[in-house]
Structures are given as structure tokens and as C-alpha cells.
Motif scaffolding. Structure first.
Motif, short mmCIF file in Angstrom:
data_model
loop_
_atom_site.label_atom_id
_atom_site.label_comp_id
_atom_site.label_asym_id
_atom_site.label_seq_id
_atom_site.Cartn_x
_atom_site.Cartn_y
_atom_site.Cartn_z
N ASN B 52 0.83 -1.20 0.00
CA ASN B 52 0.00 0.00 0.00
C ASN B 52 0.87 1.25 0.00
O ASN B 52 2.01 1.24 0.45
CB ASN B 52 -1.01 -0.01 1.15
N GLU B 53 0.30 2.31 -0.57
CA GLU B 53 1.03 3.57 -0.71
C GLU B 53 0.16 4.71 -0.22
O GLU B 53 -1.04 4.72 -0.44
CB GLU B 53 1.35 3.83 -2.19
N SER B 54 0.80 5.68 0.42
CA SER B 54 0.09 6.87 0.87
C SER B 54 -0.09 7.84 -0.31
O SER B 54 0.76 7.93 -1.18
CB SER B 54 0.89 7.53 1.98
N VAL B 55 -1.23 8.52 -0.36
CA VAL B 55 -1.50 9.48 -1.41
C VAL B 55 -1.71 10.86 -0.80
O VAL B 55 -2.44 11.01 0.18
CB VAL B 55 -2.77 9.08 -2.22
N SER B 56 -1.05 11.86 -1.37
CA SER B 56 -1.19 13.23 -0.88
C SER B 56 -1.62 14.15 -2.01
O SER B 56 -1.43 13.82 -3.18
CB SER B 56 0.16 13.74 -0.35
N ILE B 57 -2.19 15.29 -1.64
CA ILE B 57 -2.37 16.35 -2.63
C ILE B 57 -1.55 17.55 -2.16
O ILE B 57 -1.20 17.65 -0.98
CB ILE B 57 -3.85 16.75 -2.87
N SER B 58 -1.23 18.43 -3.11
CA SER B 58 -0.41 19.60 -2.78
C SER B 58 -1.28 20.74 -2.31
O SER B 58 -2.22 21.12 -3.00
CB SER B 58 0.37 20.05 -4.02
N VAL B 59 -0.98 21.26 -1.14
CA VAL B 59 -1.74 22.41 -0.62
C VAL B 59 -0.77 23.57 -0.37
O VAL B 59 0.42 23.36 -0.18
CB VAL B 59 -2.51 22.04 0.67
#
Lengths: 132, 285
Positions: B52-59
Motif C-alpha cells: 500500500n502507498e500513501s496518497v497526498s495532494i499539494s496544498v
């Protein structure tokens, strides 16, 4: 210098925004802030007011409180009298130095009376969750 | 071949069709659970975890020593995730869609982007099925960026089934983009019909070839059938209202394992979809 600052503070306390569905002082005070149809911004000294349309936020999916806060800040309001204020709107208003007064009065005129009589206390924080 | 299984109404059987179609496919197949707010395909597959992999968005993050409070960032953001009136910007990271526009538009270059985790992508293997599922963090609302990350794991060389979220809003559209065929699952009830009409309007807007599968036939009325006939929408499969299916489902079992008599129905559905899907149609003279 000090006198100037004091004067600014005095005149700054004079513009009060009310959330409402109506168009005059006898209109109901809307208990919602972000989803109010418009704001009546009263110049308490002159007794005149202007109406700020807020219809764009009635059906906004998100950010209604933030945008409403922007609207009344741009209108030069120094105080807000409304039923409730959520956390995001509170943060924006607080940053701009707008004082928030929660009020259960039925009409703007009634709310104004309570405000003038010093019966309303400036809120220290949001009194409802977002999307209440 | 990328097949999306969608519906208007929730609870009509998207996952039931997705997992059973995957199991009767006679070759390796990918199954993407794009219902990232409550992924459930894994409940029926008991796969072996592959990772599993963590997912981020750019803020945005503001360097206040550079900001002169011009407010351009706030005027640009349509989601009100960044606001600047009389002050340096206030950031509401949970509202940010991660477009990066505020950082680009800032004349003082006072804004940089920092990652904010929104969920994880998990992969597992169950016999012929490679399951990729997104799992959005609790309290999080930004489903589409995570769905796009799930879809990035698609391998072009292997057919795929995308199990969509219910409804017709952004997460569903994010799932349906660039698929070859949409299977709309409904039930023969007034609610099913109402939401099927919304789903049909959506897939027509997206220009996707599509067909309907009706689940729990025998309950409700004939109006879904009449609507499909009136609109010349093909009904590709009908599963009867069979209590044994509900019992198997409640134990996390696949229909095609618990009730092998339904295998033909699902295999025939693959054949129908194959005939109707875009690659096949484009290959026609």
C-alpha cells in the motif's frame, strides 16, 4: 497619533452587518450566516444602510461561510450580528478584526436594539460546526 | 478494455456485479475499487496483500515575510481554500483541490506547495483478480484526486473493471473518464428508475457506450424495463430477486462460487459488453 488611532476605532465600530432574508430594518434576522440571502450593513451613526447580495452562497457546495465573511469585510463591516457563525467564517472574520455577535432576535430592528443596549456579547469562537 | 460499473442509486449491486464479473473472467483481470469513501470489494475477495502507498495532494503554504497581502491568491481560488482580505492569506487545507493555481499566480512567490495526505492505495491478489482500492482518510472529502491515483495503477495490457461510487457527482465522473464502456446497475423500483435516468444523462454527456443491468428483478414494477425500451437502452443482464444471493452476500461469498448456476448469466454479460464496447465498435468497418 494616539488621538488618530482612537478616532479610527470609534468610527470603525459604526458599521454593523446583519444576516437577513429581507431588505429593511423590520426584516427577519436570518439565523444562518453563510447561507443568508443578503446582508444589511448599517452605518449606525448615519442611520443609513446598504444591502449586500449573498445569493451566490445559498447553493454553494462549500466555502459559503468564508465567501460570506469576505462579502461583509469588503462592505466595510466592523461587527456582524447573526444567529450562528461556523468555524471557517469565524477564522476569516477574526483575522479581519470583525467582531461577531450571536443573536436570537426575530428582526434586525430588535437585534439592533439589543446591540445598542449592550445586551449582546462578542463571541469568543464559533458557536456551531460547519454545515450545521 | 476498461469497464466501469456505475449506478445512480446506491445499493443496487455495483460491487456484486464487479466482483462476480471479475471472477468469471477467464484470464487475469484488474479490479479497481473507486468507491474510495467506503471500498468494499475486498470483503468478497480475501486477497493476499501486495502493498500500500500513501496518497497526498499539494496544498499551499505561505511565507508571510514575502506576502504583501495583495489577495490575488484568494481571488483565484474558486473553492475558497485560501482567503486574503486585509491580511496575509488564511488557508483552509481541507477545501483545497490541489490545483496549484495560487502558488503560480502569487506575484511575490510567497506560496509554496506542501503535501497533505488524503488516503492510501492498497493492492492485493485473489486468484485471477488484482484488486487496487483507494481508501480515503476519515473525515476527508477530496475523493477525485485519490480516485485518479487508483486509476494511475491501471496496467494497459490487462482488462480492468472499475467499481464506481454511487451517484452522478465528481467522484463518479472521475471514475468514468476514459473508460470503454459503462454498465449501469439498477433495481426495478421508482428510486432505481429515478437515479438510473440521472446516470444515463451523465454517461450520455460523457459520450460513453453503455448498457443496463437490472438487479433483484421481481421486486418493484416494470417501469425500469419500459424506460429502457422507450430509450432503446439495451438491458444486458437481469438477476432475479433470489434470497440465496442475499444470504451468500451477507457471508461475503461471491454469487458465482455459492450459486454456480449464475455463472452463465455473468459470462454472457461479458460477451454482450464486448460486443458493445468502444474498441470493438471502432474496429468495425
Amino acid at each position: 497619533m494616539q488621538a488618530g488611532a482612537k478616532k479610527r476605532e470609534e468610527s470603525a465600530a459604526m458599521k454593523i452587518a446583519f444576516s437577513t432574508s429581507g431588505e429593511n430594518l423590520d426584516a427577519p434576522l436570518d439565523s444562518r450566516f453563510g447561507r443568508a440571502a443578503r446582508f444589511l450593513v448599517l452605518d449606525a451613526e448615519e442611520g443609513t444602510f446598504e444591502l449586500i447580495d449573498n445569493a451566490q452562497n445559498l447553493n454553494a457546495a462549500q466555502g459559503a461561510g468564508i465567501q460570506s465573511a469576505e462579502n461583509i469585510i469588503r462592505a466595510g463591516a466592523d461587527c456582524l450580528v447573526s444567529g450562528h457563525c461556523g468555524p471557517k467564517a469565524f477564522r476569516v472574520l477574526q483575522a479581519a478584526g470583525v467582531k461577531i455577535y450571536n443573536c436570537t432576535a426575530a428582526t434586525i430592528a430588535e437585534a439592533l436594539e439589543q446591540f445598542k443596549a449592550g445586551k449582546l456579547q462578542a463571541a469568543a469562537g464559533a458557536d456551531v460546526e460547519g454545515h450545521w | 478494455m476498461i469497464l466501469a460499473v456505475a449506478s445512480g442509486k446506491g445499493g443496487t449491486g455495483k460491487t456484486t456485479f464487479s466482483v462476480n464479473l471479475a471472477r468469471v473472467f477467464n484470464a487475469p483481470v484488474q479490479l479497481l475499487d473507486c468507491d474510495v469513501e467506503e471500498p468494499n470489494a475486498h470483503l468478497f475477495l480475501n486477497g493476499t496483500p501486495l502493498g500500500n502507498e500513501s496518497v497526498s495532494i499539494s496544498v499551499p503554504e505561505v511565507d508571510e515575510s514575502r506576502c504583501d497581502g495583495c489577495g490575488e491568491c484568494g481571488r483565484f481560488c474558486r473553492y475558497k481554500a485560501i482567503v486574503a482580505i486585509k491580511t496575509s492569506p488564511l488557508i483552509f487545507a481541507e477545501l483545497c483541490h490541489g490545483c496549484g493555481g495560487c502558488a503560480k499566480i502569487c506575484p511575490r512567490r510567497a506560496i509554496r506547495e506542501v503535501p497533505r495526505p488524503i488516503g492510501i492505495v492498497e493492492t492485493s491478489q485473489s486468484e485471477n483478480i488484482t484488486l487496487v482500492q483507494g481508501r480515503l482518510n476519515i473525515g476527508e472529502t477530496m475523493a477525485p484526486p485519490l480516485i485518479r491515483e487508483v486509476k494511475k495503477r491501471l496496467t494497459k495490457t490487462m482488462p480492468a473493471i472499475l467499481d464506481a461510487p454511487p451517484g452522478t457527482s465528481c467522484p463518479v465522473v472521475a471514475t468514468l473518464r476514459d473508460v470503454d464502456f459503462a454498465l449501469l446497475v439498477t433495481e426495478p423500483t421508482p428510486f432505481g428508475l429515478n437515479d438510473l435516468k440521472l446516470a444515463v444523462a451523465m454517461v450520455r454527456e460523457l459520450g460513453l457506450p453503455f448498457g443496463v443491468a437490472i438487479n433483484r428483478c421481481g421486486v418493484g414494477d416494470q417501469r425500469v424495463h419500459e424506460y429502457c425500451h422507450g430509450e432503446t437502452i439495451p438491458i444486458l443482464a437481469e438477476i432475479p430477486d433470489d434470497r440465496r444471493i442475499a444470504e451468500a452476500y451477507s457471508r461475503g461469498r461471491l454469487i458465482v462460487d455459492a450459486l454456480p448456476e449464475y455463472r452463465d448469466l455473468l459470462q454472457n454479460l461479458w460477451t454482450e459488453i464486448g460486443f458493445m464496447s468502444a474498441p470493438f465498435r471502432e474496429a468495425q468497418p
